[in-house]
Each structure stands twice: as C-alpha cells, then as structure tokens.
Design a protein around this motif. Structure first.
Motif, short mmCIF file in Angstrom:
data_model
loop_
_atom_site.label_atom_id
_atom_site.label_comp_id
_atom_site.label_asym_id
_atom_site.label_seq_id
_atom_site.Cartn_x
_atom_site.Cartn_y
_atom_site.Cartn_z
N GLY A 32 0.81 -1.21 0.00
CA GLY A 32 0.00 0.00 0.00
C GLY A 32 0.85 1.26 0.00
O GLY A 32 0.56 2.22 -0.72
N SER A 33 1.92 1.25 0.78
CA SER A 33 2.81 2.42 0.82
C SER A 33 3.49 2.63 -0.53
O SER A 33 3.61 3.76 -1.02
CB SER A 33 3.87 2.23 1.91
N ALA A 34 3.93 1.52 -1.15
CA ALA A 34 4.56 1.62 -2.46
C ALA A 34 3.57 2.12 -3.51
O ALA A 34 3.92 2.93 -4.38
CB ALA A 34 5.13 0.26 -2.87
N ALA A 35 2.32 1.64 -3.43
CA ALA A 35 1.31 2.08 -4.38
C ALA A 35 1.00 3.56 -4.22
O ALA A 35 0.76 4.27 -5.21
CB ALA A 35 0.03 1.25 -4.21
N ASN A 36 1.03 4.04 -2.98
CA ASN A 36 0.82 5.48 -2.75
C ASN A 36 1.93 6.31 -3.39
O ASN A 36 1.68 7.36 -3.99
CB ASN A 36 0.75 5.77 -1.25
N ARG A 37 3.16 5.82 -3.25
CA ARG A 37 4.28 6.55 -3.86
C ARG A 37 4.19 6.52 -5.38
O ARG A 37 4.47 7.52 -6.05
CB ARG A 37 5.61 5.95 -3.38
N THR A 42 1.93 8.54 -11.26
CA THR A 42 1.01 8.10 -12.31
C THR A 42 -0.32 8.83 -12.32
O THR A 42 -1.05 8.77 -13.31
CB THR A 42 0.72 6.59 -12.17
N TYR A 43 -0.64 9.55 -11.24
CA TYR A 43 -2.00 10.10 -11.14
C TYR A 43 -2.28 11.15 -12.21
O TYR A 43 -1.48 12.06 -12.45
CB TYR A 43 -2.26 10.73 -9.76
N ALA A 44 -3.43 10.99 -12.80
CA ALA A 44 -4.05 12.01 -13.66
C ALA A 44 -5.53 11.69 -13.68
O ALA A 44 -5.94 10.53 -13.50
CB ALA A 44 -3.46 11.98 -15.07
N ALA A 170 -9.38 -1.21 -2.76
CA ALA A 170 -9.70 -0.58 -1.47
C ALA A 170 -9.09 0.80 -1.34
O ALA A 170 -9.60 1.65 -0.61
CB ALA A 170 -9.22 -1.48 -0.33
N MET A 171 -7.99 1.05 -2.07
CA MET A 171 -7.31 2.33 -1.97
C MET A 171 -7.89 3.39 -2.91
O MET A 171 -8.06 4.55 -2.52
CB MET A 171 -5.82 2.15 -2.27
N ILE A 172 -8.20 2.99 -4.15
CA ILE A 172 -8.57 4.00 -5.15
C ILE A 172 -9.84 3.67 -5.92
O ILE A 172 -10.24 4.43 -6.80
CB ILE A 172 -7.43 4.24 -6.16
N GLY A 173 -10.49 2.57 -5.61
CA GLY A 173 -11.67 2.17 -6.38
C GLY A 173 -12.94 2.86 -5.95
O GLY A 173 -13.98 2.21 -5.78
N TYR A 174 -12.89 4.16 -5.76
CA TYR A 174 -14.03 4.93 -5.27
C TYR A 174 -14.62 5.81 -6.37
O TYR A 174 -13.92 6.24 -7.28
CB TYR A 174 -13.61 5.82 -4.10
#
Length: 305
Positions: A32-37, A42-44, A170-174
């Motif tokens: 989860g920490s690695a995915a946050n980094r 990658t975010y757009a 669970a982290m970004i599927g909102y």
C-alpha cells in the motif's frame, strides 16, 4: 508442483489460524505504501492513467510471485499466510460482539473502522452489529475464499496478484471526485477477479447454512432475488446469501464518512442482532475451511492438457 501448491495452501491457512495477520511489517501494508508513492507519479484524472497505475503496481507483484515459485511448499505457505485475513476477520467480529454485549458502544465504535468504512459515531448497537455482519460476509470472500481460489489456480503469482488487485481497489476504487476516472481500472479488475470467488462463497454459505441453524434454500432464495440489487456484483452475492442463511435482513440506510447511501435490502427477516453477528462469524469460519478444501482439491486435480 500441484501437490506443492495444495500443501502450501493448507500450511499457510494453518499458520493464519494460529498467528493471524503478521503483527509487524505486514507485506500488504508495504504494498500500500509503495502504491501510494507510485500514485504520485502516475495520477491524472483519466482512465488511461489508472490503467497504467494498475498494470505497474499489480504487474510488479505478479513478477515477484513468479520469482518466488521455486520456493516450493514453504514459499507458498508464507505467501498464503501473507494474503489471508480470515482469522483476524473472525477475531475482530467476535471482539465486536463482546463489546456490544458488554454495552461498550465507545469501544465498539473505535473497533468498527478495522472492519469497514462506515461512520461509527452515528450508529447505535444494532447499527454496529449490522455493519460488522455485512463486513464479515463480504470479507469472507475477499480475505480468504478469493486468495485461496487464485492460489489454487495460479500458485504464488495468483495469491500475491489477487491481494494486490484487492488492495488497490480498497485504496482508489471509489466514485469520488479524485478517483472516479483514475480508480476505474482498479474497481473493474477487482470485480473480475472476484466473480468466481464470490459465487463460490455464496454456494458454500448456502450449503453450510445448517451450521448456524439456517436453511440452504433460504440462502439460495436471497441470493437469486436480492444479490443483483446490490451496487457490487460480488459483495451482493456474499451478503445476500449470508442474510438468507441467517434469516435476517441486511442493507438499508448506510452512513459513511463521505455521506449516506440507501442500500437495497437483502434477505427476509428482522434486523441482525449481536447474536446474529456471532452466527455470522461461525458461518465465515466454516466457509473458509470449506474453501480451503475446494482450493486444495482444485490444485491437485488431474491436468486436462
């Protein structure tokens, strides 16, 4: 290889039953920490960016799983223990029931976030029991049945890859402003990954309904008539079959920190009580054990190739 996979799944399941989740440096938390980094790069606000994020994050974990395949039974057992959460789920469910029976609503509200994302401050004892029960039902599939299924199908890469997929969801599927588009891929991949496991969970719940004094027919009826009303194609199966097996009604007004949803009702009967929460934990444990048997048998089945 097939025997090694089956034996590793059984050993890992046994370790989880004894030890529960790793207490320190949990690999899932590390992912989860690695995915946050990674998200900072990658975010757009585009679906395509979310697809890239999903491929990079999940692909890296599957690659690690491929590298670990030569570790045999021990590597499979450790990977299985890492991705399972069924024992901690059951222990938390029973702890919630203990607090509610003791009338400790403050303690129960403090514990609820470890089960689900509801707003505990607006829930009374019955609301807390229902929230915990619905989480037990859904996470029986997500935390045990699904990883065991993917472990049986694809070994260590399946175990680790599934947990990465489920964690990203669970982290970004909102469906909120930030993740409506970026989290689309994470949510859809998780839906696909859980199609078979959720239905296996529903089938086992129905078959094992007598364990908690329920009827298989009632579980199947709730599944067939109510599951499709749920916003999730998979959680609806797990929750509806559990409602039918227990003879209670789930769903209705559901309050999260971000707002309130009016969920469809699942099953027929009264609202769940603390006693029903304990019954749900017993059902979860029975389904988990049965799922292990199914996974082990599947892993050693004769190849049709």
């Amino acid at each position: 290889m097939a025997f090694s996979t089956a034996a590793g799944l059984v050993l890992g399941f046994a370790i989880d039953r004894v030890a529960g989740d790793p207490r320190r440096a949990h690999p899932v938390a590390g992912f989860g920490s690695a995915a946050n980094r990674l998200e900072t790069l990658t975010y757009a606000d585009r679906r395509s960016a979310g697809v890239v994020h999903e491929v990079l994050a999940v692909g890296a974990v599957i690659g690690l799983g491929l590298a670990l395949r030569r570790g045999g039974i021990i590597a499979t057992a450790l990977a299985t223990w890492t991705v399972l959460g069924g024992t901690t789920l059951a222990r938390t469910g029973n702890a919630m029931a203990d607090l509610l029976e003791a009338g400790d609503l403050d303690g129960a509200r403090a514990l609820l976030p470890s089960l689900c994302g509801r707003d505990p401050e607006v829930l009374d004892a019955d609301g807390l029991a229902r929230a915990a029960l619905e989480s037990i039902a859904e996470n029986t599939s997500d935390a045990t049945v699904a990883p065991l299924w993917w472990g049986a199908v694809a070994g260590i890469p399946g175990l680790l890859g599934y947990r990465a997929v489920n964690t990203l969801d669970a982290m970004i599927g909102y469906r909120n402003e930030r993740y409506l588009r970026f989290g689309w891929a994470a949510a859809r991949v998780d839906d696909l990954a859980n199609l078979i496991p959720a239905r296996l969970t529903g089938s086992l719940t129905a078959a094992l309904a007598p364990v908690v004094g329920g009827r298989p027919g009632a579980a199947v009826h709730a599944w067939r008539h109510d599951a499709a009303k749920h916003p999730s194609p998979n959680a609806g199966v797990a929750e509806a079959s559990m409602a039918g097996a227990l003879g209670v009604q789930l769903g209705g007004r559901t309050q999260y920190r971000y707002g309130t949803e009016l969920r469809p009702t699942l099953g027929e009967g009264p609202a769940p009580t603390v006693r029903d929460l304990r019954r749900a934990v017993r059902m979860s444990e029975a389904v988990q054990a049965a799922a292990l048997l199914v996974a082990a048998v599947w892993a050693v089945r004769p190849s049709r190739a």
